[in-house]
Structures are given as structure tokens and as C-alpha cells.
Design a protein around this motif. Structure first.
Motif, PDB file in Angstrom:
ATOM      1  N   ALA A 185      33.840 -18.749 -12.876  1.00  0.00           N
ATOM      2  CA  ALA A 185      33.284 -17.695 -12.302  1.00  0.00           C
ATOM      3  C   ALA A 185      34.420 -16.736 -11.431  1.00  0.00           C
ATOM      4  CB  ALA A 185      32.114 -18.011 -11.449  1.00  0.00           C
ATOM      5  N   ALA A 186      34.988 -17.497 -10.804  1.00  0.00           N
ATOM      6  CA  ALA A 186      36.035 -16.877  -9.809  1.00  0.00           C
ATOM      7  C   ALA A 186      37.259 -16.135 -10.757  1.00  0.00           C
ATOM      8  CB  ALA A 186      36.588 -17.687  -9.150  1.00  0.00           C
ATOM      9  N   ASP A 187      37.575 -16.867 -11.854  1.00  0.00           N
ATOM     10  CA  ASP A 187      38.600 -16.343 -12.584  1.00  0.00           C
ATOM     11  C   ASP A 187      37.864 -14.959 -13.204  1.00  0.00           C
ATOM     12  OD1 ASP A 187      41.180 -16.887 -13.837  1.00  0.00           O
ATOM     13  OD2 ASP A 187      40.084 -16.812 -15.702  1.00  0.00           O
ATOM     14  N   SER A 188      36.595 -15.077 -13.890  1.00  0.00           N
ATOM     15  CA  SER A 188      36.072 -13.981 -14.382  1.00  0.00           C
ATOM     16  C   SER A 188      36.006 -12.496 -13.485  1.00  0.00           C
ATOM     17  CB  SER A 188      34.902 -14.430 -14.869  1.00  0.00           C
ATOM     18  OG  SER A 188      34.919 -15.107 -16.233  1.00  0.00           O
ATOM     19  N   ARG A 189      35.544 -12.967 -12.414  1.00  0.00           N
ATOM     20  CA  ARG A 189      35.436 -11.920 -11.299  1.00  0.00           C
ATOM     21  C   ARG A 189      36.728 -11.309 -11.053  1.00  0.00           C
ATOM     22  NH1 ARG A 189      32.120 -15.522  -8.549  1.00  0.00           N
ATOM     23  NH2 ARG A 189      33.816 -16.221  -7.353  1.00  0.00           N
ATOM     24  N   PHE A 190      37.962 -12.170 -10.937  1.00  0.00           N
ATOM     25  CA  PHE A 190      39.223 -11.553 -10.578  1.00  0.00           C
ATOM     26  C   PHE A 190      39.730 -10.713 -11.815  1.00  0.00           C
ATOM     27  CE2 PHE A 190      44.034 -12.447 -11.020  1.00  0.00           C
ATOM     28  CZ  PHE A 190      44.273 -11.638  -9.689  1.00  0.00           C
ATOM     29  N   VAL A 191      39.601 -11.263 -13.057  1.00  0.00           N
ATOM     30  CA  VAL A 191      40.179 -10.471 -14.231  1.00  0.00           C
ATOM     31  C   VAL A 191      39.379  -9.483 -14.505  1.00  0.00           C
ATOM     32  CG1 VAL A 191      40.802 -10.848 -16.760  1.00  0.00           C
ATOM     33  CG2 VAL A 191      41.462 -12.542 -14.764  1.00  0.00           C
ATOM     34  N   ALA A 192      37.997  -9.477 -14.154  1.00  0.00           N
ATOM     35  CA  ALA A 192      37.271  -8.228 -14.856  1.00  0.00           C
ATOM     36  C   ALA A 192      37.696  -6.957 -13.900  1.00  0.00           C
ATOM     37  CB  ALA A 192      35.733  -8.651 -14.511  1.00  0.00           C
ATOM     38  N   ASP A 193      37.786  -7.144 -12.673  1.00  0.00           N
ATOM     39  CA  ASP A 193      38.152  -6.015 -11.827  1.00  0.00           C
ATOM     40  C   ASP A 193      39.750  -5.432 -12.472  1.00  0.00           C
ATOM     41  OD1 ASP A 193      38.080  -4.288  -9.324  1.00  0.00           O
ATOM     42  OD2 ASP A 193      40.036  -5.455  -8.875  1.00  0.00           O
ATOM     43  N   LEU A 194      40.269  -6.378 -12.756  1.00  0.00           N
ATOM     44  CA  LEU A 194      41.803  -5.813 -13.239  1.00  0.00           C
ATOM     45  C   LEU A 194      41.474  -4.984 -14.746  1.00  0.00           C
ATOM     46  CD1 LEU A 194      44.023  -8.797 -12.196  1.00  0.00           C
ATOM     47  CD2 LEU A 194      44.144  -6.387 -11.182  1.00  0.00           C
ATOM     48  N   VAL A 195      40.769  -5.784 -15.628  1.00  0.00           N
ATOM     49  CA  VAL A 195      40.493  -5.344 -17.022  1.00  0.00           C
ATOM     50  C   VAL A 195      40.041  -3.996 -16.724  1.00  0.00           C
ATOM     51  CG1 VAL A 195      39.146  -5.459 -19.018  1.00  0.00           C
ATOM     52  CG2 VAL A 195      40.405  -7.472 -17.978  1.00  0.00           C
ATOM     53  N   VAL A 196      38.954  -3.659 -16.088  1.00  0.00           N
ATOM     54  CA  VAL A 196      38.439  -2.491 -15.983  1.00  0.00           C
ATOM     55  C   VAL A 196      39.251  -1.354 -15.291  1.00  0.00           C
ATOM     56  CG1 VAL A 196      35.878  -3.154 -15.936  1.00  0.00           C
ATOM     57  CG2 VAL A 196      37.224  -2.721 -13.724  1.00  0.00           C
ATOM     58  N   ARG A 197      40.045  -1.789 -14.547  1.00  0.00           N
ATOM     59  CA  ARG A 197      40.881  -0.938 -13.863  1.00  0.00           C
ATOM     60  C   ARG A 197      42.408  -0.547 -14.888  1.00  0.00           C
ATOM     61  NH1 ARG A 197      44.380  -3.015  -8.781  1.00  0.00           N
ATOM     62  NH2 ARG A 197      41.875  -3.759  -8.277  1.00  0.00           N
ATOM     63  N   GLN A 198      42.735  -1.520 -15.620  1.00  0.00           N
ATOM     64  CA  GLN A 198      43.909  -1.538 -16.353  1.00  0.00           C
ATOM     65  C   GLN A 198      43.867  -0.907 -17.539  1.00  0.00           C
ATOM     66  OE1 GLN A 198      46.235  -1.431 -13.404  1.00  0.00           O
ATOM     67  NE2 GLN A 198      47.541  -2.512 -14.884  1.00  0.00           N
ATOM     68  N   CYS A 199      42.562  -1.237 -18.386  1.00  0.00           N
ATOM     69  CA  CYS A 199      42.467  -1.167 -19.609  1.00  0.00           C
ATOM     70  C   CYS A 199      41.095  -0.199 -20.154  1.00  0.00           C
ATOM     71  CB  CYS A 199      41.927  -2.891 -20.054  1.00  0.00           C
ATOM     72  SG  CYS A 199      43.291  -3.999 -19.478  1.00  0.00           S
ATOM     73  N   ALA A 200      41.175   0.908 -19.292  1.00  0.00           N
ATOM     74  CA  ALA A 200      40.124   1.652 -19.614  1.00  0.00           C
ATOM     75  C   ALA A 200      40.020   2.229 -20.761  1.00  0.00           C
ATOM     76  CB  ALA A 200      40.111   2.680 -18.741  1.00  0.00           C
ATOM     77  N   GLU A 201      41.248   2.571 -21.511  1.00  0.00           N
ATOM     78  CA  GLU A 201      41.451   3.083 -22.819  1.00  0.00           C
ATOM     79  C   GLU A 201      41.125   2.283 -23.765  1.00  0.00           C
ATOM     80  OE1 GLU A 201      44.969   0.440 -22.323  1.00  0.00           O
ATOM     81  OE2 GLU A 201      44.023   1.890 -21.067  1.00  0.00           O
ATOM     82  N   VAL A 202      40.705   0.951 -23.649  1.00  0.00           N
ATOM     83  CA  VAL A 202      40.389   0.024 -24.602  1.00  0.00           C
ATOM     84  C   VAL A 202      38.962   0.026 -24.924  1.00  0.00           C
ATOM     85  CG1 VAL A 202      40.219  -2.606 -25.008  1.00  0.00           C
ATOM     86  CG2 VAL A 202      42.438  -1.769 -24.107  1.00  0.00           C
ATOM     87  N   PHE A 203      38.209   0.668 -24.227  1.00  0.00           N
ATOM     88  CA  PHE A 203      36.669   0.741 -23.990  1.00  0.00           C
ATOM     89  C   PHE A 203      36.410   2.093 -24.627  1.00  0.00           C
ATOM     90  CE2 PHE A 203      37.945  -2.548 -21.217  1.00  0.00           C
ATOM     91  CZ  PHE A 203      37.311  -3.633 -21.834  1.00  0.00           C
ATOM     92  N   LYS A 204      37.372   3.051 -24.764  1.00  0.00           N
ATOM     93  CA  LYS A 204      36.690   4.332 -25.070  1.00  0.00           C
ATOM     94  C   LYS A 204      36.264   4.417 -26.673  1.00  0.00           C
ATOM     95  CE  LYS A 204      40.102   6.827 -22.073  1.00  0.00           C
ATOM     96  NZ  LYS A 204      41.365   7.773 -21.985  1.00  0.00           N
ATOM     97  N   GLY A 205      35.242   5.108 -26.739  1.00  0.00           N
ATOM     98  CA  GLY A 205      34.860   5.303 -28.108  1.00  0.00           C
ATOM     99  C   GLY A 205      33.851   4.186 -28.605  1.00  0.00           C
ATOM    100  N   ILE A 206      33.760   3.280 -28.032  1.00  0.00           N
ATOM    101  CA  ILE A 206      32.727   2.103 -28.455  1.00  0.00           C
ATOM    102  C   ILE A 206      31.251   2.374 -27.957  1.00  0.00           C
ATOM    103  CG2 ILE A 206      34.813   0.645 -28.679  1.00  0.00           C
ATOM    104  CD1 ILE A 206      33.592  -0.992 -26.248  1.00  0.00           C
ATOM    105  N   GLY A 207      30.358   1.708 -28.496  1.00  0.00           N
ATOM    106  CA  GLY A 207      28.992   1.572 -28.186  1.00  0.00           C
ATOM    107  C   GLY A 207      28.389   0.341 -27.764  1.00  0.00           C
ATOM    108  N   SER A 208      29.254  -0.615 -28.370  1.00  0.00           N
ATOM    109  CA  SER A 208      28.505  -2.021 -28.204  1.00  0.00           C
ATOM    110  C   SER A 208      29.707  -2.948 -28.050  1.00  0.00           C
ATOM    111  CB  SER A 208      27.686  -2.421 -29.261  1.00  0.00           C
ATOM    112  OG  SER A 208      28.274  -2.357 -30.259  1.00  0.00           O
TER     113      SER A 208
END
Length: 363
Positions: free
Chosen positions: A174-197
Motif C-alpha cells: 500500500a505504501a509503495d502504491s501511494r508513493f508511486v501513484a503520486d509520481l505517476v500522475v505527476r510525471q506521466c499525464a500524457e500516458v493517460f490522454k485520449g483513453i476512456g477506461s
């Protein structure tokens, strides 16, 4: 005298080599010192002092009391931790200690990753490490890992019979997921562009999926995990209506979506099993949209041209995966092999998460 004689080495080289061997031989004490810092809640005590504390202030602020007769010895632990970069030592005698980025990650807050320190130093993990040499010479099947030799069962089964081990294992994930989740949404926004699910495969209690759904409200997120994991999640605890939890086995079926996410999944599996999982992911994407993708968050050893510290960490993680699951951290050519065997036409690696990379697989 043979050509491998050390007689030709200088005294300085010999003495340095001796020091290096001793340092590596007792290197496990670095892990134990870090464990002590977590168990004594030293980072939190310094934080309560405003981020900087003398030894007297630190002792007074500790939530875990140390008997008076043992208090004078704490400075020896602190010197080791400061030498390893966990804290910053200040003052003429180095008797004032300050938090830095590393020790702030050990604080008991929403970004703290301290449970991982406790998991790595459990008797089960340490015992597993102690059996690696025996594993190499054992006539047992290769699948009988060092962990099984030490504990009689694999890590997942151990969690089912040892409540304390299971608790720290779940806290670490859980701690690892919290830590990485914050970085993913900050660093990887373009990865989630144009997707619906998106389906987060083996997504546990949904920490990553919730973070993605919150940051990108247009993405309908689902979490797939085994039934006993999903049953532990209280519907009332999740107020985000954009996250759905699905009980199932990823080896059998993965729900269709634009994107299938595999975060720290494949390093727990052999190449053969990883190909099976990736084929299921490919089927899920094709059956939904046909032009979606799979996103893997995992280590690519040697990427991004890391310094020695990063590479050493990746190689130690690889050895840990070997001892736990007979799995591994992969080099790019190893990733390329299983990706192609699973039927994907192309992939892109973005080394933007430190030890780990974001790998996008395309149909």
C-alpha cells in the motif's frame, strides 16, 4: 608463483581490498541500522523537533523510549545512519541530526515508505537471503526457491498463516502504491490522454486506480485482483464512483479496456508466465477497442543509464526476486523478448520513475 598472485599488488591496494571485503561482509548491519531507525521512529522524532535535533532533543522526542543506561549508545547508530546518507550530521562533533529527502520518506505519513524497510528485514526475508548459497548447490528443483527452503512455502502462502508477516507485506504494498501513484500522475499525464477506461491488474486495494481516477476523471478505472483481496475492501471506504473492483484471476481473464496497467506485477513472474499474462492483456485490449495499449511499470535494468547506486539497487532487487519467486528484474532485451512473444508489435520505454520505467506496449 601463479599469475593470480597478489604479491604484485601495492600495500595500499591490498589494504583497500581488505577494507572493501569487510565492509561488504558486515553490510547487513546497514539494513539493521535502517530497521532500527524505523522501529524507534527516529525520523518522526526529529520531525517533531522541527527537522533538526541534538542528541538530547532526539532522545526526549522519541515516542519509543530507550532505557537511560542505553541512551548514550544511540549516537553510534546515528553516526552509521548519517554516513549512509539517511540523515545529515551537523555541529562540531556531528551531534545534531537533520532530516533530508531520504529520512523524510521514512516519516509515518501518507508518503512514507518505511514499511518496506521492515518487510525486507523480516526473519522470513533475511532467512531467505541466508539460504541463497545453499540453493545454488541444492539438488532440489529450481522452483524450490531460497524463500521456500527457509520458510517451507512461498511468500503468498506465508502471509496466509503468519498474521504479522501478512500485515507488514500489505502495508508495504500500500505504501509503495501511494508513493508511486503520486509520481505517476505527476510525471506521466500524457500516458493517460485520449483513453476512456483502464484496468489495474493485480491492483490490490486500488490505491493506484483511485489516484488515476482522481487525476483524470475522464478515465473509468477498474481493479482486478483475487477474490480474497477484493473481499477485504469495504465499499463504504471508497467514495470514488469512477473505480470498480472485480474479483478474478489474471491468468484466466482480464476485463476489456482501453488500457491495461501492470504495476510491479511481471517482476514477480517467470518469463513463461509473464508471456501468458501479457497475452491476456492483449486480448483484453483487442476485445475492447482494438487500438488500446498495455502500460507496464517495472524496472528496466541499466535504464536510464543509471549511476552506480541505481544499478546496484536494481541488481539487488533482481537477486531478491530470484530468492522469493524465481522471477527477475529484466534488461531491455529480456523485456523485448517476452513482449514480442506475447504478440505486441511495438513498445516504448520511458525511464522517468527512478529505479522503474514506464513501458507502453502497442497492439
Amino acid at each position: 608463483m601463479g599469475s593470480n598472485s597478489i604479491d604484485s599488488e601495492s600495500s595500499a591496494e591490498l589494504l583497500q581490498a581488505e577494507a572493501d571485503i569487510i565492509r561488504h561482509s558486515v553490510g547487513y548491519l546497514t539494513s539493521i541500522a535502517l530497521q532500527c531507525a524505523v522501529k524507534l521512529r527516529i525520523p518522526d522524532a526529529i520531525h517533531r523537533c522541527g527537522g533538526s535535533a541534538s542528541m538530547a532533543e532526539l532522545l526526549a522526542a522519541l515516542a519509543v523510549p530507550i532505557p537511560p543506561a542505553k541512551q548514550p549508545y544511540l549516537w553510534r547508530l546515528m553516526k552509521v545512519l548519517a554516513m549512509q546518507g539517511v540523515f545529515v550530521a551537523k555541529g562540531g562533533d556531528g551531534d545534531v541530526y537533520q532530516l533530508n529527502t531520504m529520512s523524510r520518506l521514512l516519516l509515518d505519513d501518507e508518503r512514507g515508505i518505511w514499511p518496506g524497510v521492515l518487510l525486507a528485514t523480516t526473519p522470513q526475508f533475511m532467512g531467505s537471503a541466508m539460504r541463497i548459497g545453499e540453493w545454488f548447490t541444492s539438488e532440489e528443483d529450481v522452483e524450490v526457491t531460497a524463500f521456500i527452503m527457509a520458510n517451507g512455502q512461498n511468500p503468498h502462502d506465508t502471509g496466509g498463516v503468519d498474521a504479522e508477516f501478512n500485515s507488514i507485506f500489505n502495508k508495504t504494498m500500500a505504501a509503495d502504491s501511494r508513493f508511486v501513484a503520486d509520481l505517476v500522475v505527476r510525471q506521466c499525464a500524457e500516458v493517460f490522454k485520449g483513453i476512456g477506461s483502464l484496468v489495474d491488474v493485480a491492483g490490490g486495494t486500488g490505491t493506484m486506480a483511485r489516484a488515476i481516477a482522481k487525476a483524470f476523471p475522464h478515465v473509468k478505472c477498474s481493479v482486478l485482483d483475487l477474490a480474497h483481496v477484493i473481499q477485504e475492501i469495504s465499499p463504504e471506504a471508497d467514495n470514488n464512483n469512477n473505480v470498480e473492483f472485480i474479483a478474478g484471476d489474471m491468468m484466466e481473464f482480464i476485463p476489456p479496456a482501453d488500457v491495461i496497467l501492470l504495476k510491479y506485477v511481471l517482476h514477480n513472474w517467470t518469463d513463461e508466465d509473464s508471456v501468458k499474462i501479457l497475452k491476456r492483456c492483449r486480448e483484453a485490449v483487442i476485445s475492447h477497442a482494438g487500438n488500446g495499449k498495455v502500460i507496464i511499470i517495472d524496472a528496466v535494468v541499466g535504464t536510464p543509464s543509471p549511476g552506480l547506486d541505481l544499478l546496484q539497487t536494481q541488481l539487488l532487487m533482481d537477486m531478491e526476486m530470484m530468492s522469493l519467486f524465481m522471477a527477475k528484474e529484466r534488461y531491455e532485451h529480456e523485456w523485448s523478448k517476452i513482449i514480442k512473444e506475447a504478440g505486441f508489435t511495438n513498445y516504448k520505454i520511458q525511464p522517468i520513475l527512478g529505479l522503474r520505467s514506464v513501458i507502453e506496449l502497442y497492439i
